[in-house]
Design a protein around this motif. Structure first.
Motif, mmCIF file in Angstrom:
data_model
loop_
_atom_site.group_PDB
_atom_site.id
_atom_site.type_symbol
_atom_site.label_atom_id
_atom_site.label_comp_id
_atom_site.label_asym_id
_atom_site.label_seq_id
_atom_site.Cartn_x
_atom_site.Cartn_y
_atom_site.Cartn_z
ATOM 1 N N VAL A 107 -25.813 -13.765 76.760
ATOM 2 C CA VAL A 107 -25.688 -13.814 78.222
ATOM 3 C C VAL A 107 -27.038 -14.128 78.857
ATOM 4 O O VAL A 107 -27.126 -14.920 79.813
ATOM 5 C CB VAL A 107 -25.130 -12.475 78.750
ATOM 6 N N GLN A 111 -28.707 -18.250 80.802
ATOM 7 C CA GLN A 111 -29.255 -18.476 82.143
ATOM 8 C C GLN A 111 -30.426 -19.464 82.069
ATOM 9 O O GLN A 111 -31.077 -19.580 81.037
ATOM 10 C CB GLN A 111 -29.733 -17.152 82.772
ATOM 11 N N ARG A 198 -17.558 -22.474 84.281
ATOM 12 C CA ARG A 198 -18.455 -21.979 85.338
ATOM 13 C C ARG A 198 -17.736 -21.820 86.661
ATOM 14 O O ARG A 198 -18.119 -20.976 87.479
ATOM 15 C CB ARG A 198 -19.626 -22.956 85.496
ATOM 16 N N ILE A 201 -16.392 -18.342 86.912
ATOM 17 C CA ILE A 201 -17.437 -17.369 87.257
ATOM 18 C C ILE A 201 -17.777 -17.461 88.742
ATOM 19 O O ILE A 201 -17.914 -16.441 89.439
ATOM 20 C CB ILE A 201 -18.693 -17.621 86.406
ATOM 21 N N GLU A 202 -17.923 -18.683 89.248
ATOM 22 C CA GLU A 202 -18.285 -18.858 90.651
ATOM 23 C C GLU A 202 -17.174 -18.364 91.572
ATOM 24 O O GLU A 202 -17.442 -17.759 92.617
ATOM 25 C CB GLU A 202 -18.569 -20.347 90.906
ATOM 26 N N ARG A 205 -17.402 -14.703 91.698
ATOM 27 C CA ARG A 205 -18.541 -14.296 92.522
ATOM 28 C C ARG A 205 -18.199 -14.392 94.009
ATOM 29 O O ARG A 205 -18.553 -13.494 94.795
ATOM 30 C CB ARG A 205 -19.742 -15.180 92.199
ATOM 31 N N LYS A 210 -18.687 -8.012 91.170
ATOM 32 C CA LYS A 210 -20.059 -7.717 90.775
ATOM 33 C C LYS A 210 -20.332 -8.250 89.365
ATOM 34 O O LYS A 210 -19.419 -8.659 88.642
ATOM 35 C CB LYS A 210 -20.309 -6.206 90.822
ATOM 36 N N ALA A 211 -21.615 -8.210 88.972
ATOM 37 C CA ALA A 211 -22.001 -8.749 87.664
ATOM 38 C C ALA A 211 -21.306 -8.012 86.529
ATOM 39 O O ALA A 211 -20.847 -8.627 85.550
ATOM 40 C CB ALA A 211 -23.519 -8.665 87.510
ATOM 41 N N ILE A 212 -21.219 -6.682 86.631
ATOM 42 C CA ILE A 212 -20.567 -5.906 85.568
ATOM 43 C C ILE A 212 -19.086 -6.262 85.474
ATOM 44 O O ILE A 212 -18.526 -6.390 84.381
ATOM 45 C CB ILE A 212 -20.750 -4.394 85.826
ATOM 46 N N ARG A 214 -17.697 -9.126 86.367
ATOM 47 C CA ARG A 214 -17.582 -10.476 85.792
ATOM 48 C C ARG A 214 -17.796 -10.441 84.278
ATOM 49 O O ARG A 214 -17.111 -11.126 83.517
ATOM 50 C CB ARG A 214 -18.599 -11.417 86.443
ATOM 51 N N PHE A 215 -18.760 -9.608 83.858
ATOM 52 C CA PHE A 215 -19.020 -9.492 82.417
ATOM 53 C C PHE A 215 -17.825 -8.887 81.688
ATOM 54 O O PHE A 215 -17.426 -9.350 80.622
ATOM 55 C CB PHE A 215 -20.270 -8.634 82.194
#
Length: 305
Positions: A107, A111, A198, A201-202, A205, A210-212, A214-215
Motif C-alpha cells: 500500500v 503511492q 482507481r 477508490i476515488e 473517497r 475514510k482511509a481505514i 477504503r483499506f
C-alpha cells in the motif's frame, strides 16, 4: 458431429504430439520424462528402504530389517513433538509477519513519492540474499550481544543487551526468515495493487469513506487472491527452513529452535542413525504433502470464488 461440420481451421489443425508432416514426436520426450521420474523416485525409494533398516554408522554390527522400530522411536521421541510445534510456530509466525508487512509495504509503495524507485529496490533486496549470508549478518552484525547494532542501541538508552539466540531463539530465527520473505510478499501484493481500479477508490473517497474503511472494504478484498498465493508458496518453502537454524543456534538451546527438518539432520548426520533419519524424512515428506494438498485445494477454491 462429422468432421465436415467442424470449422475449417479446427479440422486442419494437426493432432497434438504430431508435427505438420504427420510424424509422432511424443517418443522424443519420453527419455527426458523417464530421467525426471528416476531422478525423483530413486532418492525417495532409497529413503523409504533405509527407514525400515537398522543402519547406524556408530554400530555397524547391528543390521537387518527394523520394521516399524525407527518410526516408533521417532514418533515417541519428545524431540519430535517439540520439532513439530516449533515448525508450526515458525511457519505460522513468519506467514503472519510477511502478510502484514507485505500488505503495508504494498500500500505504501503504491503511492507516488520522491525516491519511490530506490525505496522499492531496498525493500525487495533482502529476498535475493542467500539464507546463510542473511543468518550470518543478523547473528554477527545485528543480534550479537557484545558488538551487534541492537546491543549498541540498547546500551545507548541504558538497557541491558538481549542475548537473542539464548533467550528467544525461535523468535530470532523467525525475524531473520521474515526479513527474507517480506520482500516476496511485497512484490506480489504490490503487483496486485497496481491492478486495482482507481476510480473505485476515488468514488469511495468522494462518498466520504475514510482511509481505514477504503483499506478494509476495497483493498483487502482485492488482495485476497494474491495473499492466498503468497501463503501457499511461502508455506512450501518455510517448511524446509534449515540454514538459518544451522548457522545461528544449531537447534538449541536444547531443542528450543529445532524444527522437523533440523531434527532429521541431527538424527542422520550428528547421531549417525541413518535409519532413524530416513524415517524422519519420510514423515516430513508425508506431512509436507498433506499441507500442500490442503493449500492447493484452498487456493483453487478461492480462485474459483
Amino acid at each position: 458431429m462429422s468432421t465436415s461440420a467442424l470449422p475449417r481451421d479446427a479440422a486442419a489443425a494437426p493432432r497434438v504430439g504430431r508435427s505438420k508432416r504427420g510424424i509422432d514426436t511424443r517418443p522424443l520426450v519420453w527419455p527426458s520424462i523417464a530421467a525426471l521420474l528416476v531422478w525423483m523416485i530413486v532418492p525417495l525409494a532409497l529413503t523409504l528402504y533405509f527407514s525400515f533398516r537398522n543402519y547406524n554408522l556408530t554400530d555397524p554390527t547391528v543390521q537387518g530389517w527394523a520394521g516399524l522400530d525407527n518410526y516408533t522411536y521417532l514418533l515417541t521421541d519428545p524431540s519430535f513433538i517439540t520439532s513439530i510445534v516449533n515448525t508450526v510456530l515458525l511457519v505460522g509466525g513468519v506467514l503472519i509477519a510477511t502478510i502484514v508487512f507485505g500488505t503495508l509495504f504494498a500500500v505504501l509503495f503504491d503511492q507516488e513519492f520522491y525516491g519511490q524507485g530506490v525505496s522499492r529496490l531496498f525493500v525487495i533486496a533482502p529476498f535475493f540474499v542467500m539464507p546463510t549470508v542473511a543468518a550470518l549478518v543478523w547473528k554477527n552484525l545485528l543480534m550479537d550481544p557484545v558488538n551487534g547494532l541492537f546491543a549498541y542501541m540498547a546500551r545507548g538508552v541504558g538497557l541491558e543487551p538481549i542475548t537473542f539466540f539464548t533467550t528467544a531463539p525461535l523468535l530470532s530465527i523467525g525475524l531473520i526468515v521474515a526479513w527474507q520473505w517480506v520482500p516476496f510478499a511485497t512484490l506480489i501484493l504490490l503487483t496486485a495493487m497496481q491492478s486495482l481500479d482507481r476510480e473505485q477508490i476515488e468514488a469511495a473517497r468522494m462518498d466520504g469513506a475514510k482511509a481505514i474503511a477504503r483499506f478494509r472494504h476495497i483493498i483487502v478484498p482485492h488482495l485476497a487472491r494474491p495473499i492466498t498465493v503468497v501463503v501457499m508458496i511461502e508455506t512450501i518453502f518455510l517448511l524446509g527452513i534449515f540454514a538459518e537454524i544451522l548457522v545461528t543456534t544449531s537447534g538449541g538451546p536444547g531443542d528450543a529452535s529445532t524444527n522437523l527438518v533440523y531434527l532429521v539432520y541431527k538424527t542422520a548426520l550428528l547421531q549417525f542413525d541413518v535409519g532413524g533419519g530416513s524415517a524422519g524424512g519420510i514423515v516430513a515428506v508425508v506431512l509436507a504433502n498433506v499441507v500442500a494438498i490442503f493449500l492447493v485445494r484452498t487456493v483453487a477454491r478461492n480462485l474459483d470464488n
